[in-house]
Design an enzyme around this catalytic site. Structure first.
Site, PDB file in Angstrom:
ATOM      1  N   THR A   1       5.856   2.901  12.831  1.00  0.00           N
ATOM      2  CA  THR A   1       4.458   3.181  13.167  1.00  0.00           C
ATOM      3  C   THR A   1       4.317   3.841  14.533  1.00  0.00           C
ATOM      4  OG1 THR A   1       2.395   2.038  13.711  1.00  0.00           O
ATOM      5  CG2 THR A   1       4.384   0.770  13.977  1.00  0.00           C
ATOM      6  N   ASP A   2       3.195   4.535  14.732  1.00  0.00           N
ATOM      7  CA  ASP A   2       2.918   5.103  16.061  1.00  0.00           C
ATOM      8  C   ASP A   2       2.530   4.024  17.072  1.00  0.00           C
ATOM      9  OD1 ASP A   2       0.389   4.479  15.084  1.00  0.00           O
ATOM     10  OD2 ASP A   2      -0.441   6.492  15.327  1.00  0.00           O
ATOM     11  N   GLU A   3       2.219   2.800  16.586  1.00  0.00           N
ATOM     12  CA  GLU A   3       1.750   1.754  17.502  1.00  0.00           C
ATOM     13  C   GLU A   3       2.834   1.317  18.492  1.00  0.00           C
ATOM     14  OE1 GLU A   3      -0.638  -1.395  16.009  1.00  0.00           O
ATOM     15  OE2 GLU A   3      -1.649  -0.109  14.574  1.00  0.00           O
TER      16      GLU A   3
ATOM     17  N   THR B   1       4.019 -11.063  -1.020  1.00  0.00           N
ATOM     18  CA  THR B   1       3.150 -11.836  -0.125  1.00  0.00           C
ATOM     19  C   THR B   1       1.712 -11.510  -0.523  1.00  0.00           C
ATOM     20  OG1 THR B   1       2.869 -10.056   1.498  1.00  0.00           O
ATOM     21  CG2 THR B   1       4.824 -11.480   1.762  1.00  0.00           C
TER      22      THR B   1
ATOM     23  N   GLY C   1      -6.536  -7.210  23.150  1.00  0.00           N
ATOM     24  CA  GLY C   1      -5.525  -6.201  23.499  1.00  0.00           C
ATOM     25  C   GLY C   1      -5.670  -4.908  22.708  1.00  0.00           C
TER      26      GLY C   1
ATOM     27  N   PHE D   1       0.819  -1.221   0.000  1.00  0.00           N
ATOM     28  CA  PHE D   1       0.000   0.000   0.000  1.00  0.00           C
ATOM     29  C   PHE D   1       0.859   1.280   0.000  1.00  0.00           C
ATOM     30  CE2 PHE D   1      -2.189   2.802   3.363  1.00  0.00           C
ATOM     31  CZ  PHE D   1      -2.785   3.630   2.427  1.00  0.00           C
TER      32      PHE D   1
ATOM     33  N   PRO E   1     -18.260  -4.905  10.167  1.00  0.00           N
ATOM     34  CA  PRO E   1     -17.915  -5.395  11.506  1.00  0.00           C
ATOM     35  C   PRO E   1     -17.109  -4.379  12.327  1.00  0.00           C
ATOM     36  CG  PRO E   1     -16.448  -6.363   9.872  1.00  0.00           C
ATOM     37  CD  PRO E   1     -17.369  -5.444   9.131  1.00  0.00           C
TER      38      PRO E   1
ATOM     39  N   LYS F   1       7.552  -4.312  15.328  1.00  0.00           N
ATOM     40  CA  LYS F   1       8.002  -3.030  14.758  1.00  0.00           C
ATOM     41  C   LYS F   1       8.899  -2.309  15.779  1.00  0.00           C
ATOM     42  CE  LYS F   1       7.122  -1.306  11.326  1.00  0.00           C
ATOM     43  NZ  LYS F   1       7.746  -1.404   9.970  1.00  0.00           N
TER      44      LYS F   1
ATOM     45  N   THR G   1       9.875 -11.490   9.432  1.00  0.00           N
ATOM     46  CA  THR G   1      10.015 -10.420   8.425  1.00  0.00           C
ATOM     47  C   THR G   1      10.421  -9.100   9.064  1.00  0.00           C
ATOM     48  OG1 THR G   1       8.497 -11.385   6.833  1.00  0.00           O
ATOM     49  CG2 THR G   1       8.719  -9.003   6.772  1.00  0.00           C
TER      50      THR G   1
ATOM     51  N   ASN H   1      -2.538   5.361   7.921  1.00  0.00           N
ATOM     52  CA  ASN H   1      -2.638   5.890   6.555  1.00  0.00           C
ATOM     53  C   ASN H   1      -3.927   5.410   5.898  1.00  0.00           C
ATOM     54  OD1 ASN H   1       0.636   6.206   5.080  1.00  0.00           O
ATOM     55  ND2 ASN H   1       0.125   6.353   7.221  1.00  0.00           N
TER      56      ASN H   1
ATOM     57  N   TYR I   1       2.347  -7.421  16.331  1.00  0.00           N
ATOM     58  CA  TYR I   1       2.788  -6.530  15.242  1.00  0.00           C
ATOM     59  C   TYR I   1       3.597  -5.363  15.802  1.00  0.00           C
ATOM     60  CZ  TYR I   1       2.542  -2.508  12.110  1.00  0.00           C
ATOM     61  OH  TYR I   1       2.865  -1.391  11.367  1.00  0.00           O
TER      62      TYR I   1
ATOM     63  N   LYS J   1      -7.788  -3.843   6.042  1.00  0.00           N
ATOM     64  CA  LYS J   1      -7.679  -2.686   6.930  1.00  0.00           C
ATOM     65  C   LYS J   1      -9.022  -1.953   6.940  1.00  0.00           C
ATOM     66  CE  LYS J   1      -3.345  -3.714   7.392  1.00  0.00           C
ATOM     67  NZ  LYS J   1      -2.316  -3.398   6.441  1.00  0.00           N
TER      68      LYS J   1
END
Ligand code: NAD
Ligand code: DAU
Length: 359
Positions: A136-138, A38, A299, A12, A217, A166, A102, A192, A162, A201
């Site tokens: 990422t901000d995560e 992938t 979570g 993306f 959902p 990161k 990865t 994004n 994830y 997403k």
């Protein structure tokens, strides 16, 4: 001519970045796109650039150090822009192993290859080389006080497999900068949205489901907050950090556009009804009655919100597309590219969807 090695360029943000760079720099740059293709990688995203003489594609896995070293041996790479990753939180909850493989190991392979190509005998680096690690901000975790924001100094506190992977990759990049003086930057960006996003997403999934009359959902109470940025503004920020960012620094990228998930879903429905003409077949499916609250993500982080003060002050970065315009552009793009949607949602996507949403 500056040569860019872009990893994950068939995904993306990577594909949007390649389009952005050719629009901006034309024939004055060269881009080598390395991607394992992938489920998330799609060469259709790059149709417009694939014929260019200054673009090439290499199908390779970033964990394959021989393949990656070969690319550095055969080309004088000036910039690495490292997007390649497993990127979906829900998949990481079901299958964390590939995220470590990865995102952590793959990043290590990229760092080693760039370092051995760029480091001189005296330990300094060849002129003008830069590694940009896209993150990422995560990694900062979840905000509970509505007055709080993520700054570059916010301690890391990842919760999902994830974001933990990161965070690990970010720390590896930091370690290479601190230990070897490796010329790199890290960018931590918020959510994004825009063209070419895979419909696992939130935004493309809701658009696709609404158009095909499937349930929408919404996890938990729908009040989790994400901070949305139009993908082109992210690409612009990355380019600015590569060119002007101080080596060794981290820059947060975000446009102060916080929205609850349920707001996003409502905006998508309203916008579809506004854009689709009365006689359009697809309009008949679109309805707020499709909204269905489902079991919450495990979570599930409550709120993300980026403070972009540093990139604004140091590099004069500003987002150009407000959410009202960006979401219209995005929805129009998906409406005009029905074939793209059909292609990416055939085959394995159906299996993923049934398993993930119990349908
Ligand atoms: P994406 O899932 O759409 O694309 C990932 C790309 O990486 C795909 O083309 C895939 O084929 C490729 N890839 C995956 N594993 C690979 C491997 N082992 N070797 C080579 N290529 C591989 O992801 P995206 O949403 O475009 O995200 C790109 C980067 O930006 C990621 O690092 C992600 O963590 C980060 N990021 C994403 C967002 C967001 O909102 N999507 C926000 C901030 C940061
Ligand atoms: O914040 C940046 C991150 O944004 C990136 O690092 C990730 O790569 C990217 O996937 C994204 O992560 P999120 O988990 O925030 O994005 P996602 O689109 O999966 O979900 C957005 C919100 O919507 C989240 O609170 C979960 C919710 N959601 C998502 C899906 C897919 C739903 O309510 N229903 C859904 O079906």
């Amino acid at each position: 001519m500056t040569t860019y090695l872009v990893t994950g360029g068939a995904g993306f943000i990577g594909s949007n970045f390649i389009h952005y760079m050719f629009e901006k720099y034309g024939d004055s740059i060269r881009i080598i796109n390395v991607d394992a293709l992938t489920y998330a990688g799609n060469l259709e995203n790059l149709k417009g650039v694939s014929g260019r003489a200054n673009y090439s594609f290499v199908k390779a896995d970033i964990t394959d150090s021989d393949a990656i070293n070969r690319i550095f041996d055969e080309n004088d790479i000036d910039r690495v822009v490292h997007f390649a990753a497993e990127s979906h939180v829900d998949r990481s909850i079901r299958n964390p192993g590939v995220f470590v493989q990865t995102n952590v190991l793959g990043t290590c392979v990229m760092l080693n290859a760039a370092r051995s190509a760029w480091e001189k005998e005296d330990g300094s680096y060849k002129e003008g080389k830069k590694f940009l690690h896209v993150s990422t901000d995560e990694v900062y975790g979840s905000l509970s006080d509505p007055k709080d924001y993520f700054y570059e100094t916010t301690p890391y506190d990842p919760h999902s497999p994830y974001s933990a992977s990161k965070a690990s990759s970010d720390l590896l990049v930091k370690a290479y900068m601190d230990t070897y003086g490796f010329p790199a930057n890290i960018t931590n960006c918020s959510n994004n949205y825009g063209p070419y996003q895979f419909p696992e997403k939130l935004i493309p999934l809701m658009i696709n489901n609404a158009l095909t009359g499937k349930k929408l959902p919404v996890y938990g109470d729908g009040k989790n907050v994400r901070d949305w940025l139009y993908v082109k503004d992210h690409c612009k920020g990355i380019d600015m950090v590569i060119e002007k960012g101080r080596p060794g620094e981290t820059y947060n990228i975000g446009g102060h556009n916080e929205k609850q998930n349920i707001e996003i879903v409502n905006i998508i429905i309203d916008t579809l009804l506004e854009i689709l003409p009365e006689g359009d077949e697809r309009r008949k499916n679109v309805s707020k009655d499709l909204i269905t609250y489902v079991e919450d993500r495990k979570g599930h982080d409550r709120r993300y919100a980026i403070a972009p003060d540093k990139i604004k002050k140091e590099l004069s970065w500003e987002p150009e597309t407000c959410f009202e315009d960006g979401i219209k552009l995005t929805i129009k793009w998906y409406l005009d590219n029905e074939e793209w949607f059909k292609n990416v949602t055939s085959g394995d996507y159906q299996k993923y969807y049934s398993k993930m949403y119990n349908v």
